[in-house]
Design a protein around this motif. Structure first.
Motif, mmCIF file in Angstrom:
data_model
loop_
_atom_site.group_PDB
_atom_site.id
_atom_site.type_symbol
_atom_site.label_atom_id
_atom_site.label_comp_id
_atom_site.label_asym_id
_atom_site.label_seq_id
_atom_site.Cartn_x
_atom_site.Cartn_y
_atom_site.Cartn_z
ATOM 1 N N TYR A 111 4.017 7.478 6.848
ATOM 2 C CA TYR A 111 3.884 6.155 6.243
ATOM 3 C C TYR A 111 5.233 5.600 5.790
ATOM 4 O O TYR A 111 5.416 4.387 5.732
ATOM 5 C CB TYR A 111 2.878 6.217 5.086
ATOM 6 C CG TYR A 111 1.538 6.718 5.563
ATOM 7 C CD1 TYR A 111 0.730 5.933 6.382
ATOM 8 C CD2 TYR A 111 1.100 8.006 5.247
ATOM 9 C CE1 TYR A 111 -0.481 6.410 6.854
ATOM 10 C CE2 TYR A 111 -0.119 8.481 5.714
ATOM 11 C CZ TYR A 111 -0.895 7.675 6.516
ATOM 12 O OH TYR A 111 -2.092 8.143 6.999
ATOM 13 N N TYR A 112 6.183 6.484 5.479
ATOM 14 C CA TYR A 112 7.532 6.006 5.191
ATOM 15 C C TYR A 112 8.144 5.371 6.442
ATOM 16 O O TYR A 112 8.800 4.326 6.366
ATOM 17 C CB TYR A 112 8.416 7.147 4.692
ATOM 18 C CG TYR A 112 8.039 7.673 3.327
ATOM 19 C CD1 TYR A 112 7.543 6.829 2.345
ATOM 20 C CD2 TYR A 112 8.185 9.019 3.007
ATOM 21 C CE1 TYR A 112 7.191 7.305 1.093
ATOM 22 C CE2 TYR A 112 7.838 9.508 1.752
ATOM 23 C CZ TYR A 112 7.340 8.638 0.807
ATOM 24 O OH TYR A 112 6.997 9.107 -0.436
ATOM 25 N N PHE A 113 7.936 6.003 7.600
ATOM 26 C CA PHE A 113 8.417 5.402 8.846
ATOM 27 C C PHE A 113 7.685 4.098 9.142
ATOM 28 O O PHE A 113 8.275 3.132 9.644
ATOM 29 C CB PHE A 113 8.242 6.385 10.009
ATOM 30 C CG PHE A 113 9.193 7.543 9.988
ATOM 31 C CD1 PHE A 113 10.551 7.335 9.857
ATOM 32 C CD2 PHE A 113 8.733 8.851 10.114
ATOM 33 C CE1 PHE A 113 11.439 8.405 9.833
ATOM 34 C CE2 PHE A 113 9.608 9.922 10.091
ATOM 35 C CZ PHE A 113 10.964 9.699 9.948
ATOM 36 N N LEU A 114 6.392 4.054 8.815
ATOM 37 C CA LEU A 114 5.624 2.818 8.994
ATOM 38 C C LEU A 114 6.164 1.724 8.077
ATOM 39 O O LEU A 114 6.215 0.546 8.474
ATOM 40 C CB LEU A 114 4.147 3.079 8.719
ATOM 41 C CG LEU A 114 3.194 1.881 8.856
ATOM 42 C CD1 LEU A 114 3.288 1.254 10.238
ATOM 43 C CD2 LEU A 114 1.756 2.307 8.566
ATOM 44 N N ALA A 115 6.587 2.073 6.864
ATOM 45 C CA ALA A 115 7.196 1.097 5.960
ATOM 46 C C ALA A 115 8.503 0.560 6.546
ATOM 47 O O ALA A 115 8.784 -0.647 6.457
ATOM 48 C CB ALA A 115 7.446 1.729 4.594
ATOM 49 N N LEU B 87 0.827 -1.211 0.000
ATOM 50 C CA LEU B 87 0.000 0.000 0.000
ATOM 51 C C LEU B 87 0.858 1.257 0.000
ATOM 52 O O LEU B 87 0.605 2.200 -0.758
ATOM 53 C CB LEU B 87 -0.920 0.009 1.218
ATOM 54 C CG LEU B 87 -2.111 -0.940 1.221
ATOM 55 C CD1 LEU B 87 -2.840 -0.860 2.548
ATOM 56 C CD2 LEU B 87 -3.062 -0.620 0.077
ATOM 57 N N ILE B 88 1.883 1.281 0.848
ATOM 58 C CA ILE B 88 2.711 2.477 0.976
ATOM 59 C C ILE B 88 3.513 2.725 -0.307
ATOM 60 O O ILE B 88 3.742 3.871 -0.699
ATOM 61 C CB ILE B 88 3.629 2.358 2.210
ATOM 62 C CG1 ILE B 88 2.777 2.361 3.495
ATOM 63 C CG2 ILE B 88 4.648 3.501 2.253
ATOM 64 C CD1 ILE B 88 3.525 1.949 4.736
ATOM 65 N N CYS B 89 3.911 1.662 -0.991
ATOM 66 C CA CYS B 89 4.676 1.814 -2.234
ATOM 67 C C CYS B 89 3.817 2.333 -3.377
ATOM 68 O O CYS B 89 4.255 3.181 -4.156
ATOM 69 C CB CYS B 89 5.308 0.479 -2.632
ATOM 70 S SG CYS B 89 6.758 0.039 -1.663
ATOM 71 N N LEU C 220 -0.405 7.814 0.402
ATOM 72 C CA LEU C 220 0.395 7.375 1.557
ATOM 73 C C LEU C 220 1.868 7.747 1.421
ATOM 74 O O LEU C 220 2.690 7.290 2.209
ATOM 75 C CB LEU C 220 0.262 5.855 1.741
ATOM 76 C CG LEU C 220 -1.155 5.321 1.968
ATOM 77 C CD1 LEU C 220 -1.133 3.819 2.190
ATOM 78 C CD2 LEU C 220 -1.830 6.010 3.150
ATOM 79 N N HIS C 221 2.200 8.570 0.446
ATOM 80 C CA HIS C 221 3.589 8.985 0.266
ATOM 81 C C HIS C 221 3.871 10.210 1.136
ATOM 82 O O HIS C 221 4.059 11.333 0.665
ATOM 83 C CB HIS C 221 3.860 9.284 -1.214
ATOM 84 C CG HIS C 221 3.878 8.054 -2.058
ATOM 85 N ND1 HIS C 221 4.036 8.074 -3.424
ATOM 86 C CD2 HIS C 221 3.753 6.741 -1.720
ATOM 87 C CE1 HIS C 221 4.012 6.841 -3.891
ATOM 88 N NE2 HIS C 221 3.831 6.015 -2.879
#
Length: 321
Positions: free
Chosen positions: A62-66, A50-52, A57-58
């Protein structure tokens, strides 16, 4: 005789004995372990997807969640497949080098997990206390540098621990009463002096966990003060609701970690070893399992993306029919 002495000093392999006292229950214990692992892999891979691929979500949160999802995947995969092989097929042997590699991955990525949770707390602090400057403070280069620094900190602090464990002479057998190669469990098989391992392990724990917990505590103190100063109750609730998923992740990560830490130092004569080993496995399995669920339930943007994808799949199926 020389060959015998060499094998006593550096064993070719260790035997991971699973959960002592509960050997007859291994098959039953494997069911929740396997179920949680499947949920962890599916949930974290889903979050990464999802984040990609979702433009909405960019953002830094969400990057930290990734980063957290990737860390969780490596952390649980470094132990659970081998644990299940012990439970299902009695494949208990692990070579000395493989044991050291597993030890490195376990401790590096648990340290990484702590660091990412600290970065996520700082992200929430900036988002709530400096909302107008959020996008300019947490730019993509800053996020990459923060993630890389957290990873390198973990690697450079854990590598000496691996070498301290490697240098020890092992002449107290090769049976580890555990499901994976924990640093202290391996070091206790040595007939040498393990004081350096214990002291350095404590120093590394305080440099990583102590520093991260302090930063998290300061961040949430500042967040709480900022939320209290908001004018309306609705604004306060909305601001603090963005932190609930992160607070849950902190609880799932640090609670079993504290149990394992205090057991290894103070509680080995009070708590049964089987209880400690089960919690030690949950320490590596519970956060990867629960984090995707909590963030999926508590984060509106992720829920919306999932619902949009599911509705798209449903519409595609209905058109095909």
């Amino acid at each position: 005789m020389a060959l015998l002495n060499q094998t006593q000093v550096t064993p070719a392999s260790f035997i991971l004995n699973g959960i002592p006292g509960l050997e007859d229950m291994h098959i039953w214990i494997s069911i929740p372990f396997c179920s949680m692992y499947v949920v962890a892999v599916a949930g974290n891979c889903g979050l990464l997807y999802l984040i990609c691929f979702e433009d909405s979500l960019h953002r830094s949160m969400y990057y930290f969640l990734a980063m957290l999802s990737l860390t969780d995947l490596v952390m649980c995969t470094s132990t659970i497949p081998k644990t299940l092989c012990i439970f299902w097929f009695q494949l208990k042997e692990i070579s000395f080098k493989e044991c050291l590699v597993q030890l490195f991955f376990i401790h590096t990525f648990t340290a990484m997990e702590s660091g990412v949770l600290m970065l996520m707390a700082l992200d929430r602090y900036v988002a709530i206390c400096y909302p107008l400057r959020y996008a300019t403070i947490l730019t993509n280069p800053v996020i990459v540098k923060a993630g890389l620094a957290t990873f390198l900190r973990a690697v450079f602090l854990i590598i000496p621990l691996v070498f301290l464990t490697k240098r020890l002479p092992y002449c107290r057998g090769n049976i580890i009463h555990h499901t994976y190669c924990d640093q202290l469990s391996v070091a206790k098989l040595s007939c040498g002096n393990i004081k350096a391992n214990i002291i350095y392990g404590l120093i590394a724990a305080f440099l990583i966990g102590g520093f991260d917990i302090l930063c998290i505590a300061i961040s949430y103190t500042m967040i709480l003060r900022a939320v209290i100063n908001l004018s309306s109750a609705d604004a306060r609730q909305k601001a603090f609701s963005t932190c609930t998923a992160h607070i849950s992740a902190i609880v799932f990560s640090y609670s079993p970690a504290f149990f394992c830490f205090f057991f290894n130092r103070f509680g080995s004569h009070v708590i049964p070893p089987s209880c400690h080993i089960i919690v030690a496995n949950l320490y590596l399995l519970l956060p990867p399992t629960m984090n995707p669920i909590v963030y999926g339930v508590k984060t509106k943007q992720i829920r919306d993306c999932v619902l949009r994808i599911l509705s798209g799949i449903k519409n595609t199926k209905s058109h095909s029919v």
